[in-house]
Design a protein around this motif. Structure first.
Motif, mmCIF file in Angstrom:
data_model
loop_
_atom_site.group_PDB
_atom_site.id
_atom_site.type_symbol
_atom_site.label_atom_id
_atom_site.label_comp_id
_atom_site.label_asym_id
_atom_site.label_seq_id
_atom_site.Cartn_x
_atom_site.Cartn_y
_atom_site.Cartn_z
ATOM 1 N N MET A 130 0.789 -1.160 -0.036
ATOM 2 C CA MET A 130 -0.171 -0.020 -0.045
ATOM 3 C C MET A 130 0.871 1.317 -0.011
ATOM 4 O O MET A 130 0.526 2.391 -0.486
ATOM 5 N N ILE A 152 0.719 8.836 -2.921
ATOM 6 C CA ILE A 152 1.334 9.989 -3.330
ATOM 7 C C ILE A 152 1.542 11.073 -2.397
ATOM 8 O O ILE A 152 2.193 12.198 -2.676
ATOM 9 N N LEU A 154 3.738 13.857 -3.845
ATOM 10 C CA LEU A 154 4.940 13.683 -4.329
ATOM 11 C C LEU A 154 4.813 14.120 -5.900
ATOM 12 O O LEU A 154 5.905 14.173 -6.378
ATOM 13 N N ASN A 155 3.549 14.364 -6.139
ATOM 14 C CA ASN A 155 3.697 14.497 -7.753
ATOM 15 C C ASN A 155 3.914 16.256 -7.932
ATOM 16 O O ASN A 155 4.238 16.665 -9.125
ATOM 17 N N LYS A 174 11.400 5.788 -4.012
ATOM 18 C CA LYS A 174 10.329 6.733 -4.858
ATOM 19 C C LYS A 174 10.476 8.154 -4.170
ATOM 20 O O LYS A 174 10.277 8.977 -4.875
ATOM 21 N N HIS A 184 13.475 10.050 -4.889
ATOM 22 C CA HIS A 184 13.631 10.497 -6.371
ATOM 23 C C HIS A 184 12.703 11.612 -6.432
ATOM 24 O O HIS A 184 12.889 12.586 -7.110
ATOM 25 N N SER A 185 11.376 11.598 -6.050
ATOM 26 C CA SER A 185 10.343 12.504 -6.241
ATOM 27 C C SER A 185 10.565 13.830 -5.354
ATOM 28 O O SER A 185 10.015 14.885 -6.021
ATOM 29 N N PRO A 245 15.645 18.459 -11.382
ATOM 30 C CA PRO A 245 15.914 19.735 -11.484
ATOM 31 C C PRO A 245 15.357 20.637 -10.372
ATOM 32 O O PRO A 245 14.294 20.323 -9.641
ATOM 33 N N LEU A 276 13.218 23.241 -8.764
ATOM 34 C CA LEU A 276 11.716 23.623 -9.361
ATOM 35 C C LEU A 276 11.764 25.307 -8.555
ATOM 36 O O LEU A 276 11.944 25.404 -7.557
ATOM 37 N N LYS A 298 14.585 20.336 -18.362
ATOM 38 C CA LYS A 298 14.707 19.340 -17.237
ATOM 39 C C LYS A 298 13.563 19.222 -16.482
ATOM 40 O O LYS A 298 13.099 18.242 -15.982
ATOM 41 N N GLN A 299 13.092 20.518 -16.289
ATOM 42 C CA GLN A 299 11.560 20.558 -15.510
ATOM 43 C C GLN A 299 10.540 20.133 -16.026
ATOM 44 O O GLN A 299 9.955 19.128 -15.500
ATOM 45 N N HIS A 330 11.061 15.737 -15.783
ATOM 46 C CA HIS A 330 11.371 15.091 -14.402
ATOM 47 C C HIS A 330 9.950 14.314 -14.328
ATOM 48 O O HIS A 330 8.718 14.716 -14.270
ATOM 49 N N VAL A 331 10.257 12.935 -13.923
ATOM 50 C CA VAL A 331 9.424 11.704 -13.486
ATOM 51 C C VAL A 331 8.720 12.249 -12.158
ATOM 52 O O VAL A 331 9.624 12.254 -11.501
ATOM 53 N N ARG A 332 7.561 12.525 -12.226
ATOM 54 C CA ARG A 332 6.812 12.638 -10.810
ATOM 55 C C ARG A 332 6.558 11.542 -10.010
ATOM 56 O O ARG A 332 6.454 10.439 -10.742
ATOM 57 N N GLY A 333 6.375 11.734 -8.691
ATOM 58 C CA GLY A 333 6.313 10.460 -7.758
ATOM 59 C C GLY A 333 5.033 9.553 -8.458
ATOM 60 O O GLY A 333 5.364 8.547 -8.298
ATOM 61 N N GLY A 334 4.194 10.116 -8.679
ATOM 62 C CA GLY A 334 2.912 9.261 -8.964
ATOM 63 C C GLY A 334 3.034 8.314 -10.371
ATOM 64 O O GLY A 334 2.234 7.328 -10.437
ATOM 65 N N VAL A 352 6.304 6.756 -10.812
ATOM 66 C CA VAL A 352 7.279 5.986 -10.396
ATOM 67 C C VAL A 352 6.392 4.672 -10.183
ATOM 68 O O VAL A 352 5.469 4.322 -9.530
ATOM 69 N N TYR A 353 7.138 3.445 -10.596
ATOM 70 C CA TYR A 353 6.688 2.118 -10.772
ATOM 71 C C TYR A 353 5.284 1.998 -11.180
ATOM 72 O O TYR A 353 4.346 0.989 -10.933
ATOM 73 N N PHE A 402 4.743 -1.777 -12.288
ATOM 74 C CA PHE A 402 4.591 -2.788 -11.199
ATOM 75 C C PHE A 402 3.130 -2.537 -10.749
ATOM 76 O O PHE A 402 2.514 -3.578 -10.685
ATOM 77 N N THR A 403 2.736 -1.294 -10.586
ATOM 78 C CA THR A 403 1.168 -1.167 -10.086
ATOM 79 C C THR A 403 0.246 -1.733 -11.112
ATOM 80 O O THR A 403 -0.763 -2.115 -10.764
ATOM 81 N N TYR A 406 -4.899 -6.881 -7.703
ATOM 82 C CA TYR A 406 -4.704 -6.782 -6.204
ATOM 83 C C TYR A 406 -5.029 -5.207 -5.543
ATOM 84 O O TYR A 406 -5.619 -5.145 -4.681
ATOM 85 N N TYR A 407 -4.334 -4.359 -6.592
ATOM 86 C CA TYR A 407 -4.642 -2.987 -5.936
ATOM 87 C C TYR A 407 -5.992 -2.804 -5.899
ATOM 88 O O TYR A 407 -6.389 -1.672 -5.003
ATOM 89 N N MET A 456 -7.216 -3.952 -2.600
ATOM 90 C CA MET A 456 -6.887 -3.154 -1.622
ATOM 91 C C MET A 456 -7.388 -1.772 -1.458
ATOM 92 O O MET A 456 -7.761 -1.367 -0.392
ATOM 93 N N LYS A 457 -7.595 -1.092 -2.546
ATOM 94 C CA LYS A 457 -8.320 0.345 -2.534
ATOM 95 C C LYS A 457 -9.764 0.123 -1.977
ATOM 96 O O LYS A 457 -10.244 0.790 -1.358
#
Lengths: 524, 113
Positions: free
Chosen positions: A309, A314, A388-389, A455, A458-459, A464, A466, B55-56, B59-63, B65-66, B69-70, B76-77, B80-81
Motif C-alpha cells: 500500500m 502519493i 509527491l507529484n 520513490k 527521487h520524487s 531539477p 523547481l 529538465k523541469q 522530471h518523472v513525478r512520484g505518481g 514511479v513504478y 509494477f502497479t 490486487y490494488y 486493496m483500494k
C-alpha cells in the motif's frame, strides 16, 4: 542519588504531569518561560529515566508503591488476615526500562523539533498535550496494575487525538483525529471489559498477582480466555497491526511532524502492553503455538499490506505511515516466533534470537520511521506541500535534510551497516527456522521497502530545481533533532552487540523469565 | 563489534572495511578514465536531432514511479483500494471481524474440548 532512583518510577510520571498543568499558566506570562519549563521537565525526565534504566539493567526489577515505603507495603492486610496487592504499584523490569528509554528519548527529540516551528497561538496547549502524551506512554510502561494501564492508555489516546488535529487545515486533520479517538475509545472499552472479566475471576488488578494465580493453576479459566482475546485484539489494533491498521496512515499523515514521530512510540506502548499480557500475565499457561501462529500471521499480513500500500501512495506522510505498519509486522513476526516455544519452559536458541531481533526492532522502528517523519515534516515546513507529484529537486537546497533522509531510508530498509539491518538479520535467520518461506517474504518486503523510499527520494529530492519552492534548508533545531536520531542509528548499527547485550537482552530476559516480576508482589 | 545471529554472525566493521576498499577501487578506476572529456556539447543527450526538452518538463513525478509494477498488480490494488475506504464504520467492522476470528480460533477449541 540512590534516593532519586528509588523514587524515579513515580517521578518520571509526576514531573511531566506537573509541568503539563503548569504550562498553560506559564504560557500566559511568557512564551520563553513556557518553552524553558517544558524543556527542563523533559530533560529531567530523560536523566531520571536513563538512571532508572541503568539501575534496572544492572540490578534487576524495581518496585514503587504509592502510599507505601517498602516492598512489603505493596500488600494490604484485611482483618481476616487475607493480604492483597491493592495499592498503586509501579513495577519497572528490563522491558519497562527499555520502553521508557525509547519514549522519553523520542519525546526529547520531538520537543526540540517542535521548538523550531510550533510558535502559533495555541502553542501552550500543544506543549501541554505533548507532555500528557509522554505521561500516558510512561504510565503504560511502568505500571504494574491493569486499571492504571487503562487510565494511562486513555490519557495517551486523548492527548494524541488532540495533537493530530493541531493543524486544522482543510478539516482533514480533524477527520483523522475523530477516526483516531473513535478507534482508541473502542479499543480502550474492550480493554476495560477484559480487565473487568479478570477482576471478576480473580478479584485482582495487579498484573503480577493475576499472573501468579494463572501460573499456579496451570490453566486459564474461560472468562480469562475471553479477556485474553479482548486484550489481544485491542492492543493489536492500537499497535496498528493489519488488517486493523487503517486508522494509522490517517493519523500519522495529518499530525504535525514531531507528533507523527511520537505517535510511533505511542503505538509501541500498546505493543508493549500486548507483550506484557502475553508474556507476563498469561505466560506459558496459554496455548503458545496458537498465539505464536496468530502473531506470525498478523505480522505477515502487516508486512505485506504495509509495503504494497505504501508503494501507491502519493502523499509522503501517508506513505511513511504504511511503511510503519510493515515495520510493526516485523516485530509481531519475531515476537510470534519467540512465543512459539514459551510453554516448553526452556526456550530454544532461535526463539531467543527472534525475540532479540523483535525487541531490538522496536527501538529501530521508532528511530528509523521517526527520522523519516522529521525529514518529511521539514520538507512540508519549507514547501507547504506533501504531494509527491508536486515536489522535486529539493536536494539542491535541503542538502542536510536529504542526507538524513538517505540515512533513514537505508536504516528502515535494512541496509547494512545501519541499525535496521542488525535487528532484521536476527529476525530473518531465526524466522527461517520456523519456515523459510516466511523469511523470504520478510526479505522481499524489505527490498520493496527500499524501492518505496527510493520513490520518495527521487520524487522529493532528485531532479531539477523547481522554481515554486524556497531555496533554503530546514531550521537548525529541526536539523539538530534529525542529527541526534541519525547519530544513534549509526551507533546502533556499528555496535549492535553492545546494544543487544546491554539494552535488548535485559528486556528479552524480563519477558521470557517472568518469575521475578510475578514473585515481587506477594499476597493474594 | 560482532553480533551473533542464529545462523552465524554479523560484523559491521568487516562490512565498513569492505566498503572502503570497494570505494577506493572504484575511485581509482574512475580516475583512470578519459581525461580529454569536455563538459558542454559532449554531455548533451542526442535525440535524433530533436531539441532536448527542459529538465523541469521531463522530471518523472512520484505518481508515475513504478507505474508498470502497479499496473501489473492492478487486480490486487483494486481489491486493496476497496478495502481501504477511509470510512470509520469499516475500520470498526475490521476490528470486530478480527476479534470474532480470534474468538473462534482461541476459544472455540476449548469449548469443544
Amino acid at each position: 542519588m540512590n534516593e532519586w532512583i528509588t523514587h524515579a518510577p513515580i517521578l518520571i510520571i509526576a514531573i511531566p504531569l506537573f509541568a503539563a498543568f503548569l504550562t498553560p499558566l506559564v504560557d500566559r506570562v511568557s512564551r520563553r518561560g513556557r518553552n524553558a519549563l517544558v524543556f527542563i521537565a523533559v530533560i529531567l525526565t530523560l536523566i531520571l529515566t536513563l538512571a532508572l534504566a541503568k539501575d534496572v539493567f544492572d540490578h534487576g526489577l524495581r518496585i514503587y508503591t504509592l502510599g507505601g515505603g517498602s516492598v512489603d507495603s505493596t500488600l494490604v492486610t484485611l482483618p481476616s488476615g487475607y493480604r492483597l496487592p491493592v495499592r498503586i504499584i509501579l513495577e519497572v523490569d528490563g522491558m519497562s526500562a527499555f520502553m521508557v528509554v525509547i519514549s522519553v528519548l523520542i519525546s526529547f527529540v520531538g520537543l526540540l523539533y517542535s521548538f523550531s516551528h510550533i510558535k502559533e497561538n495555541g502553542a501552550g496547549k500543544y506543549y501541554t498535550l505533548f507532555l500528557l502524551m509522554l505521561v500516558g506512554m510512561l504510565g503504560m510502561e511502568v505500571t504494574g496494575d491493569l486499571f492504571n494501564l487503562f487510565v494511562f492508555l486513555e490519557i495517551l489516546s486523548i492527548s494524541s487525538a488532540a495533537l493530530i488535529a493541531f493543524y486544522a487545515r482543510g478539516g482533514k486533520p480533524v477527520e483523522a483525529s475523530i477516526k483516531y479517538i473513535v478507534i482508541s475509545s473502542l479499543a480502550a472499552l474492550f480493554v476495560l471489559f477484559a480487565i473487568g472479566l479478570l477482576y471478576g475471576e480473580y478479584d485482582l488488578l495487579n498484573m503480577g498477582a493475576i499472573a501468579k494465580k494463572i501460573s499456579l493453576a496451570g490453566e486459564i479459566p474461560f472468562l480469562a480466555q475471553i479477556a485474553f482475546v479482548l486484550f489481544l485484539t485491542s492492543f493489536a489494533l492500537k499497535a496498528g497491526a493489519a488488517p486493523m491498521h487503517m486508522w494509522l496512515p490517517d493519523a500519522y499523515g495529518e499530525a504535525p511532524g514531531a507528533i507523527s514521530m511520537v505517535l510511533v512510540a505511542a503505538t509501541q506502548a500498546s505493543l508493549y502492553a500486548l507483550l506484557r499480557v502475553c508474556f507476563t500475565i498469561y505466560g506459558a499457561a496459554m496455548d503458545t503455538a496458537v498465539i505464536g501462529g496468530i502473531l506470525i500471521i498478523l505480522g505477515l499480513i502487516s508486512i505485506f499490506i504495509g509495503v504494497t500500500m505504501a508503494l501507491i501512495q502519493i502523499d509522503m506522510k501517508r506513505l511513511i505511515g504504511y511503511a510503519a505498519v510493515a515495520e510493526i509486522g516485523y516485530i509481531l513476526l519475531a515476537v510470534g516466533v519467540g512465543i512459539f516455544e514459551l510453554a516448553k519452559g526452556e526456550i530454544s536458541d532461535y526463539s531467543m534470537k527472534a525475540l532479540q531481533g523483535g525487541i531490538f526492532h522496536i527501538f529501530n522502528d521508532v528511530m528509523d520511521i521517526g527520522l523519516l517523519f522529521l525529514v518529511v515534516g521539514a520538507v512540508m515546513y519549507v514547501t507547504k506541500e506533501s504531494n509527491l507529484n508536486k515536489l522535486g529537486g529539493l536536494a539542491h537546497s535541503m542538502k542536510y535534510s536529504s542526507i538524513f533522509f538517505i540515512i533513514g531510508m537505508a536504516a528502515v530498509s535494512g541496509l547494512p551497516p545501519l541499525n535496521g539491518f542488525a535487528s532484521k538479520i536476527l529476525i530473518y535467520e531465526s524466522v527461517y527456522k520456523v519456515s523459510p518461506l516466511i523469511s523470504i517474504i520478510a526479505i522481499l518486503a524489505s527490498m520493496l521497502m527500499l524501492a518505496i523510499f527510493v520513490k520518495i527520494f527521487h520524487s522529493v529530492f532528485m531532479g531539477p530545481k523547481l522554481t515554486e519552492y524556497e531555496r533554503k534548508d530546514a531550521p537548525r533545531l529541526m536539523l539538530c533533532s534529525m542529527a541526534i536520531l541519525a547519530a544513534i542509528m549509526i551507533f546502533f548499527g556499528l555496535f549492535p552487540d553492545f546494544v543487544v547485550n546491554n539494552i535488548v537482552n535485559p528486556a528479552v530476559n524480563a519477558l521470557v523469565k517472568n518469575l521475578p516480576y510475578i514473585s515481587a508482589i506477594g499476597g493474594a | 563489534m560482532t553480533l551473533n545471529t542464529y545462523g552465524g554472525y554479523w560484523s559491521p566493521i568487516v562490512w565498513v572495511i569492505a566498503f572502503v576498499v570497494a570505494f577506493l577501487i572504484v575511485y581509482i578506476l574512475w580516475g583512470m578514465g578519459e581525461r580529454k572529456y569536455k563538459k558542454g556539447e559532449q554531455t548533451k543527450p542526442f535525440i535524433s536531432g530533436t531539441e532536448e526538452p527542459s529538465k523541469q518538463e521531463v522530471h518523472v513525478r512520484g505518481g508515475n514511479v513504478y507505474w508498470g509494477f502497479t499496473e501489473a498488480l492492478k487486480g490486487y490494488y483494486n481489491l486493496m483500494k476497496k478495502m481501504h475506504t477511509g470510512i470509520i464504520n469499516d475500520y470498526v467492522l475490521w476490528f470486530i471481524g478480527i476479534g470474532a476470528i480470534l474468538f473462534l480460533v482461541i476459544i472455540l477449541p476449548e469449548v469443544i474440548k
